[in-house]
Each structure stands twice: as C-alpha cells, then as structure tokens.
Design a protein around this motif. Structure first.
Motif, PDB file in Angstrom:
ATOM      1  N   MET A 124       0.895  -1.162   0.000  1.00 45.06           N
ATOM      2  CA  MET A 124       0.000   0.000   0.000  1.00 45.06           C
ATOM      3  C   MET A 124       0.928   1.204   0.000  1.00 45.06           C
ATOM      4  O   MET A 124       1.607   1.483   0.995  1.00 45.06           O
ATOM      5  CB  MET A 124      -0.911  -0.016   1.217  1.00 45.06           C
ATOM      6  N   THR A 179      -1.438  -1.299  -4.557  1.00 45.38           N
ATOM      7  CA  THR A 179      -2.836  -0.888  -4.580  1.00 45.38           C
ATOM      8  C   THR A 179      -2.934   0.394  -5.404  1.00 45.38           C
ATOM      9  O   THR A 179      -1.930   1.048  -5.677  1.00 45.38           O
ATOM     10  CB  THR A 179      -3.368  -0.690  -3.155  1.00 45.38           C
ATOM     11  N   TYR A 189      -9.986   8.876   4.139  1.00 45.89           N
ATOM     12  CA  TYR A 189      -9.657   7.479   3.816  1.00 45.89           C
ATOM     13  C   TYR A 189      -9.327   7.294   2.339  1.00 45.89           C
ATOM     14  O   TYR A 189      -9.603   6.256   1.752  1.00 45.89           O
ATOM     15  CB  TYR A 189     -10.792   6.533   4.231  1.00 45.89           C
ATOM     16  N   HIS A 192      -6.290   4.397   0.390  1.00 48.66           N
ATOM     17  CA  HIS A 192      -6.336   3.057  -0.211  1.00 48.66           C
ATOM     18  C   HIS A 192      -6.491   3.106  -1.724  1.00 48.66           C
ATOM     19  O   HIS A 192      -6.138   2.151  -2.411  1.00 48.66           O
ATOM     20  CB  HIS A 192      -7.429   2.201   0.422  1.00 48.66           C
ATOM     21  N   TYR A 194      -9.050   3.066  -3.846  1.00 44.23           N
ATOM     22  CA  TYR A 194     -10.066   2.325  -4.599  1.00 44.23           C
ATOM     23  C   TYR A 194     -11.277   3.179  -4.984  1.00 44.23           C
ATOM     24  O   TYR A 194     -12.161   2.705  -5.688  1.00 44.23           O
ATOM     25  CB  TYR A 194     -10.497   1.072  -3.830  1.00 44.23           C
ATOM     26  N   HIS A 432      -4.108  -6.956   1.894  1.00 42.77           N
ATOM     27  CA  HIS A 432      -4.455  -5.686   2.517  1.00 42.77           C
ATOM     28  C   HIS A 432      -5.879  -5.638   3.071  1.00 42.77           C
ATOM     29  O   HIS A 432      -6.255  -4.655   3.721  1.00 42.77           O
ATOM     30  CB  HIS A 432      -4.276  -4.551   1.506  1.00 42.77           C
ATOM     31  N   ASP A 433      -6.663  -6.680   2.816  1.00 41.08           N
ATOM     32  CA  ASP A 433      -8.043  -6.728   3.304  1.00 41.08           C
ATOM     33  C   ASP A 433      -8.269  -7.776   4.382  1.00 41.08           C
ATOM     34  O   ASP A 433      -9.372  -7.877   4.925  1.00 41.08           O
ATOM     35  CB  ASP A 433      -9.002  -7.006   2.141  1.00 41.08           C
ATOM     36  N   ASP A 480      -9.182  -1.382   9.344  1.00 43.78           N
ATOM     37  CA  ASP A 480      -8.222  -1.628   8.265  1.00 43.78           C
ATOM     38  C   ASP A 480      -6.892  -0.929   8.479  1.00 43.78           C
ATOM     39  O   ASP A 480      -5.838  -1.435   8.073  1.00 43.78           O
ATOM     40  CB  ASP A 480      -8.815  -1.192   6.925  1.00 43.78           C
ATOM     41  N   ARG A 484      -2.596  -2.010   7.997  1.00 40.89           N
ATOM     42  CA  ARG A 484      -1.932  -1.230   6.949  1.00 40.89           C
ATOM     43  C   ARG A 484      -1.009  -0.193   7.588  1.00 40.89           C
ATOM     44  O   ARG A 484      -1.011   0.972   7.211  1.00 40.89           O
ATOM     45  CB  ARG A 484      -2.971  -0.554   6.065  1.00 40.89           C
TER      46      ARG A 484
END
Length: 610
Positions: A124, A179, A189, A192, A194, A432-433, A480, A484
């Motif tokens: 990450m 990622t 956030y 990450h 996404y 990472h999840d 999370d 991380r």
C-alpha cells in the motif's frame, strides 16, 4: 489592434471549449484499429466534428448530456503521427484539437507477464515509504497528510518505492503489485485508492504519471515486473465524470445508491431470483463508490481503452482486478478478452473472494464449470482464497482431527482439478483486506516459517504482503488501518530502518532471513514453478508433499504438531524412489531420507532430494 485582441479572445474561448480528451493520446499499430475518443466540454455536442490527414471517422455518439461527444476513428494502417480534430458550427470551424498516435515499444504486443515463476509483493504505497515529503499534500486534492491519523494520508509515494527496490530484490521479489495509484480525491480514507476520481492521472500525493513510468523502468532494470491494480466495478463519488454523467445509466441507479448484497453466487446460481442477482451486481460496494455499468457500451469501451492505454504508457506487466466477480459478467468478460486479444501473453488476476473452489474456478478462463452455462470469463488467473483460509487457522491447531490441522491444506489441494490452469492462480497468506498472519499467530517465527515454506513450494503464484517479512502485525478487529501500518524506516525519524540489515531488530532479521532465503532459492526452481505435485494424507498433523519434474524432486515435510515427530519414509517411496538424502533449503543440512525423518515440533523441512 482590436482585431488581434478579438482573434485572441476567440482563440482562448475555442481552446477552453474542450476540458477533457480521453484517451489523451493513443498508439499506432494496435490489434483493434478502432479508437473511441471522448471529448468533454460545455455544450460540445452542438458541434460537428471532422479530422485531418484522411483519418476516417467511423462513428459519432452524442448522449443526453450535451457536454460529451464520443468519436470513433479507424487507426488501421495509420503511422505514428499527429492529426487535428476540427469542431464546426454552421460550417465554420469554432475550435480545433490536436491528437497524437505514438510509436509503440518494440514487441509490445508480445510482452511477457507474471506467472508461477514469480513472487509478487503487495504494497500500500501510502504506508510503504515517503520518498518525497514535498508531495504529501496537494492543493488539487482535498485530504491533506496527517500521519497521526490511522486512517489518514501518511505520505508514502512512488519515490519511496523506487528508493527501496533494492530491498525488494534482496527479499526475492520479482513482481510488484501496488494498490491503486490513480487519483482518489475522497475527503477521507483516500489512501487506499479504490475510490478513484481520475483514472488517467496518478494521484499527485504519490507523484506524477512520469514517476510511475520511472517506477516501471527501474523495476525492469532489476528484472522485476509491475502489476497495476485496476478497478472496473466502481469509481469514487468524486470522479469528475460522476459529477456530470455522460448518460444516466453510466452508473447503476436505483435511482441513486443501493447497497450490494455481496452474494456473488447469484452470478451463476441457476435458482437465483432476478432481484437478488441485480442487487449483487448492480448494487454499490459502498455509498462512496458509484457502481459502473459495464453493460453500457460506452462505459465498457472507456474502461477497456483506459486499461490498454496504461499497459502501453507505463509498460505494464500485468493487472490485478479488484472485485472482479461483482461486475456485469458479460461485460467484464468482453473487457478481459479485449485486453488479452491485444496482448496474448498478458496475465490478469481477478479478485474473486469466495470460499468454495468450484465457485472460484468458475471465473478462470476456459472453466469447464462455467462452460455448463456457456460462459467464459477469459480471465487468466484468480486468487486462491480457500488456501488463504487454511493459512489463517491451521497452524494454530496443534492437534489434528478429521477437519483440523494440516488436513485443511490437503483438502484444499484435492480440488485442484476444478481449475483450468492450476499453476496460474495467486496464492497468499494475507493481503491488505485480511487479518495479519503474524497478529493471528502471535509473531511465532516457527509458524511463520511453516507458512512461508508452503507459500514458496506449493503450486501457483506466491504473493507476499508488505511487512510480513519483518514480522509486522496488526489487528483487523481494530479496523483496516491497523493491518496497513507504516513500514518502519520509510519515514525520516522512524525508530528503526527495517529496509537495512543493520537497521532491523534481531527479531525482524529472523523473519526477513527466512523469507529471503526461501524466495531467493525459489527464483531458479523450475520444479516448483511448473512441476507436478503429489501429496500424502496428513498423519499426526504431519503433512508431506513432493514437487517434481523430469530433472528434480523437492520433498516438503511440515510438522504442525507441538511435539517432535519421527516419520517412516517407506510410505513415500513412489516419490523418494532411489533418493537417499535431501539438502534442507533453510538450514543447509543434509537429511537422510532412506528410512526415517525426525522433526522438531512446529517445524518444516524443504528438501532437495539427492
């Protein structure tokens, strides 16, 4: 003078008419000669377009939103060159826009990709290393750096990755999966990545498109590959196109948001209700991530061209596709096939987070299970989540039973026949999840060594999550951010620098040395990359399996019991054959295999048979 000023103002107005043009450029000599270019600007649809250099316009699409126009041209036999689009109103040119077809790299279409000879390292980037503190915050993005916030931006970037590539090489890494690095302009956030807000632009807090290209180049200098994390299922709510949708059905509307039920089995369940299937596929992953409609041809083509553009631009070696099985299954199959038609040897691994091997195998290319429903995803690789589940529990089970201990691994591998290509699946202890292995196993170096030995020697493509190799832990139950955490040494002022041997603690070096030894050894072991497997039903929590080909045989013995064990080797005669001894990869010692083998509790032998 007044005439000059007027012409200047008209010129400025004209160029301001186009705010976005995507793809921003393209490449000559592609397998699919049709290129659809999206032009975006205020009321641009009122203009009629033409193009210079005898370039053929094959199709023009104008949608209900007058700010978009999609123009398809034929690039067949066009050399790398520049040409000009003209936009007319009442037969008068109102403004023009230059477009470039660039030269492809030599043998671009035949590029090799990652496979089971690789070890893939997942990072990450925000949490790995801060190579350039000057880009930690950016005026163009909302969230600013705050390393004191567990879920905030911490400042890791592309430059930090580049500065530590030698560390990865020393570890035995041959492929890097990061990622997403494209812009994610969520208010919080966003680290990450996404919830992307611009899929043609690297997030400025990570660096620039040019720096991403440099990362690709620096990896290749070291014989390493770059895997891009691609998201087809959704964008972020801050994506500029979501704020001014080209079509109402560019995203799935209910209207607006509706949560996915996450029941991916509805994609192939013959008994599923239509509403349940729709709520899985069309429902949004989370409220901040609008669900893209891959059944809309404009959406699908946009995603396809974007993926191909990044391969060419950044010289990519593979894709990992997020939430693959949540996509429209017909659309995502077309997307995948379009990419592999352009690049026949390009590998794509899809995240299919399911807990049944038949259901995961359904999504791999040429699946006989999917063929029952006349479906083919064309997806070369999937992730082995059932093996991950075994890693999560088995090593804490000292006593074996019908369902506990090493039998979990044995049972997992008995279903290998379900996969069309068992070597081309991604194996992993964690990512990472998921929960951190070292957290779940209390940083027990013996359990970690057993897990890494298995990861390095079973079929498939091993993937390591950053920090595992130095004993990094983290409690998923705390959120999370805890799984991380920042890599120690990636920031000025860190207590220790785990990127160097002298900077690591004694405990960190124990974890690193085991990992490095196994994966450096694995680099040149064709027998492990592509060899066959024979395994034996575990007895007393001891699991034995062999990897072999015409040239070599590797014997792996794992004692998951807390007690020392001695096993007779005559049971394994069909694989041991005339071999008398084996050299242990981890200790370097020779082990007699002619009669019996003794192991300490919670230990493993990886033996090259001689």
């Amino acid at each position: 003078m007044k005439k000059t000023i007027l012409l200047l103002l008209l010129s400025i107005s004209a160029f301001a008419q186009i705010d976005k043009m995507e793809p921003p450029f393209w490449y000559a000599g592609m397998h699919n000669p049709e290129l659809q270019i999206m032009f975006y600007g205020k009321n641009i649809a009122q203009y009629e377009a033409s193009v210079s250099n005898n370039v053929v316009i094959k199709n023009v699409v104008k949608t209900e939103n007058p700010n978009y126009i999609f123009i398809t041209i034929d690039t067949k036999n066009l050399p790398a060159s520049d040409f000009v689009f003209s936009f007319k109103n009442k037969n008068k040119v109102a403004f023009t826009k230059n477009y470039s077809l660039k030269q492809r790299r030599a043998n671009s279409a035949e590029r090799k990709s990652f496979d089971s000879s690789d070890m893939m390292y997942l990072i990450m980037p925000d949490r790995f290393a801060n190579g350039n503190p000057n880009n930690d915050s950016n005026s163009a993005t909302t969230e600013k750096a705050n390393r004191n916030s567990p879920g905030g931006r911490h400042g890791g970037d592309i430059e930090g990755i580049i500065k530590n590539l030698d560390y990865l090489s020393e570890l035995g890494v041959t492929a890097l999966w990061s990622t997403p690095l494209c812009e994610d302009n969520d208010k919080g956030y966003s680290y990450h990545g996404y919830g992307q807000s611009d899929v043609y632009k690297i997030d400025p807090r990570y660096g620039t498109n040019e720096e991403y290209l440099k990362l690709s180049s620096e990896l290749k200098k070291r014989g390493m590959k770059l895997i891009k994390d691609y998201v087809t299922n959704h964008w972020g709510a801050q994506h500029w196109m979501y704020k001014d949708l080209p079509t109402y059905d560019w995203v799935h509307q209910f209207p607006g948001f509706s949560q996915s039920n996450y029941r991916m089995a509805t994609q192939f369940d013959p008994n599923a209700s239509a509403i349940d299937t729709k709520n899985c596929v069309d429902g949004w992953f989370v409220p901040s991530m609008p669900d893209l409609n891959q059944s809309n041809p404009l959406v699908l083509n946009y995603l396809t061209q974007n993926a191909i553009w990044w391969i060419e631009y950044a010289d990519l070696d593979g894709y990992r596709v997020d939430t693959y099985s949540y996509n429209d299954k017909v659309g995502i199959a077309k997307w995948t096939k379009a990419i592999t038609d352009e690049y026949p040897y390009f590998n794509i691994v899809g995240e299919v987070w399911m807990n049944d091997q038949a259901q995961m195998a359904y999504w791999q290319k040429d699946s006989k299970i999917a063929a029952i429903q006349s479906y083919n995803s064309h997806l070369p690789s999937v992730m082995d989540f059932t093996l991950h589940s075994a890693f999560g529990n088995a090593f804490n089970e000292d006593k074996d039973s019908w369902n506990d201990g090493m039998i979990k691994f044995y049972d997992n591998f008995t279903n290998d026949f379900l996969y069309p290509n068992i070597n081309n699946i991604l194996t992993f202890v964690e990512n990472h999840d998921t929960g951190r292995f070292n957290q779940n196993h209390k940083n027990d170096i013996k359990k970690y060594t057993m897990a890494m030995a298995m990861l390095a020697t079973v079929r498939g493509i091993p993937q390591l999550y950053y920090g595992s190799e130095i004993g990094m832990a983290g409690d998923k139950g705390k959120g999370d951010a805890d799984i991380r955490q920042d890599f120690p040494g990636g920031w000025t002022g860190d207590k220790n620098n785990a990127f160097t041997k002298s900077g690591r603690t004694e405990e960190q070096n124990k974890f690193f040395d085991v990992t490095s030894k196994l994966f450096q050894w694995r680099k040149n072991k064709n027998v492990v990359h592509f060899g066959k497997t024979t395994h034996y039903i575990p007895q007393e929590n001891v699991y034995v399996y062999f990897r072999y080909d015409d040239k070599e045989t590797v014997m792996v013995v794992i004692n998951n019991s807390a007690e020392a064990k001695t096993i007779k080797t005559n049971r394994f005669q069909e694989n041991i054959k005339a071999f008398k001894s084996g050299k242990d990869v981890l200790s370097g010692k020779s082990v007699d295999v002619s009669n019996e083998i003794s192991l300490e509790g919670k230990s493993v032998l990886v033996l090259e048979l001689k």
